[in-house]
Motif scaffolding. Structure first.
Motif, mmCIF file in Angstrom:
data_model
loop_
_atom_site.group_PDB
_atom_site.id
_atom_site.type_symbol
_atom_site.label_atom_id
_atom_site.label_comp_id
_atom_site.label_asym_id
_atom_site.label_seq_id
_atom_site.Cartn_x
_atom_site.Cartn_y
_atom_site.Cartn_z
ATOM 1 N N MET A 190 -4.577 47.512 21.860
ATOM 2 C CA MET A 190 -4.505 48.481 20.782
ATOM 3 C C MET A 190 -5.672 48.242 19.818
ATOM 4 S SD MET A 190 -1.323 50.188 20.832
ATOM 5 C CE MET A 190 -1.246 50.577 19.124
ATOM 6 N N LYS A 191 -6.246 49.376 19.380
ATOM 7 C CA LYS A 191 -7.365 49.280 18.450
ATOM 8 C C LYS A 191 -7.422 50.536 17.595
ATOM 9 C CE LYS A 191 -10.904 51.062 21.610
ATOM 10 N NZ LYS A 191 -10.279 51.589 22.740
ATOM 11 N N VAL A 192 -8.234 50.494 16.548
ATOM 12 C CA VAL A 192 -8.496 51.673 15.742
ATOM 13 C C VAL A 192 -9.470 52.532 16.542
ATOM 14 C CG1 VAL A 192 -9.359 52.549 13.556
ATOM 15 C CG2 VAL A 192 -8.131 50.371 13.609
ATOM 16 N N ILE A 193 -9.157 53.814 16.680
ATOM 17 C CA ILE A 193 -9.911 54.674 17.594
ATOM 18 C C ILE A 193 -11.166 55.270 16.974
ATOM 19 C CG2 ILE A 193 -9.772 56.795 18.970
ATOM 20 C CD1 ILE A 193 -6.789 56.156 19.297
ATOM 21 N N ALA A 194 -11.085 55.709 15.718
ATOM 22 C CA ALA A 194 -12.232 56.414 15.127
ATOM 23 C C ALA A 194 -12.337 56.114 13.640
ATOM 24 C CB ALA A 194 -12.084 57.922 15.350
ATOM 25 N N ILE A 197 -3.116 53.027 9.349
ATOM 26 C CA ILE A 197 -4.469 52.457 9.322
ATOM 27 C C ILE A 197 -5.465 53.433 9.940
ATOM 28 C CG2 ILE A 197 -5.920 50.616 10.296
ATOM 29 C CD1 ILE A 197 -3.430 48.742 9.833
ATOM 30 N N GLU A 198 -5.070 54.070 11.033
ATOM 31 C CA GLU A 198 -5.939 55.072 11.673
ATOM 32 C C GLU A 198 -6.220 56.227 10.706
ATOM 33 O OE1 GLU A 198 -8.326 56.403 14.728
ATOM 34 O OE2 GLU A 198 -7.033 54.665 15.043
ATOM 35 N N ALA A 199 -5.203 56.662 9.957
ATOM 36 C CA ALA A 199 -5.383 57.767 9.010
ATOM 37 C C ALA A 199 -6.386 57.400 7.912
ATOM 38 C CB ALA A 199 -4.034 58.170 8.404
ATOM 39 N N VAL A 200 -6.300 56.176 7.385
ATOM 40 C CA VAL A 200 -7.253 55.737 6.365
ATOM 41 C C VAL A 200 -8.644 55.596 6.982
ATOM 42 C CG1 VAL A 200 -7.878 53.838 4.800
ATOM 43 C CG2 VAL A 200 -5.518 54.675 4.881
#
Length: 179
Positions: A1-5, A57-60
């Motif tokens: 799992m990771k932050v995508i963008a 976190i992804e949203a931020v």
């Protein structure tokens, strides 16, 4: 799992071992943000039933100004704290270490994006959206994103909201409500 963008793109996310939480896969997370964004120009996100905190976190990372993460499980709270620390932007996050119902009574709105992925989907989602509306925690143009098992049938309308988009991805279904 990771932050995508976005700002934190590629950074790894810690997840919780076992069946306590069900982390949203990178594929589903990417699909969610393609449906609703994919990027934002500020705003506040509320991630109820936060699990690892990955969606907030992804949203931020994609441009939301602030994320409020709500999680009652103590082990998951530690995972969220580690993931927030990884961003090196701790001031953009607030973690409520309690159940969603208690947190909603303490929150100050409005929120522009709400992410809901509860353990008992249908009953919890309907009650949660109604409560968020009654507590005046939602902005006029809020998007409410619900992640469920694909077998869960959510109502076409909840309170002042109707389904805007809905799509299945493997065993998961994403439903987006708007006013």
């Amino acid at each position: 799992m990771k932050v995508i963008a976005g700002q934190f793109r590629g950074r790894p996310l810690v997840t919780l071992e076992g069946k306590t939480t069900r982390p949203t896969s990178d594929k589903v997370k990417g699909a969610i943000f393609s449906m609703i964004g994919p990027f934002f120009d500020g705003g506040r996100v509320l991630d109820l039933f936060s699990g690892s905190g990955g969606l907030g976190i992804e949203a931020v990372s994609r441009g939301m100004s602030e994320a409020v993460l709500v999680e009652r499980d103590h082990r998951a709270q530690k995972v969220i704290q580690a993931n927030i620390k990884m961003t090196k932007a701790e001031n953009q996050f607030k973690l409520f270490k309690m159940d969603a119902k208690r947190a909603m009574a303490q929150l100050v709105g409005p929120f522009d994006l709400v992410l809901i992925d509860p353990p008992y989907a249908k009953e919890e989602i309907v009650k949660t959206i109604i409560a968020l509306e009654e507590l005046h925690l939602l902005s006029k143009n809020v998007m409410i994103v619900c992640e469920t098992d694909k077998a869960v049938l959510l109502p076409e309308e909840i309170s002042a909201f109707g389904i805007w988009k809905q799509k299945s991805y493997g065993i998961s279904k994403v439903t987006v409500y708007v006013r």
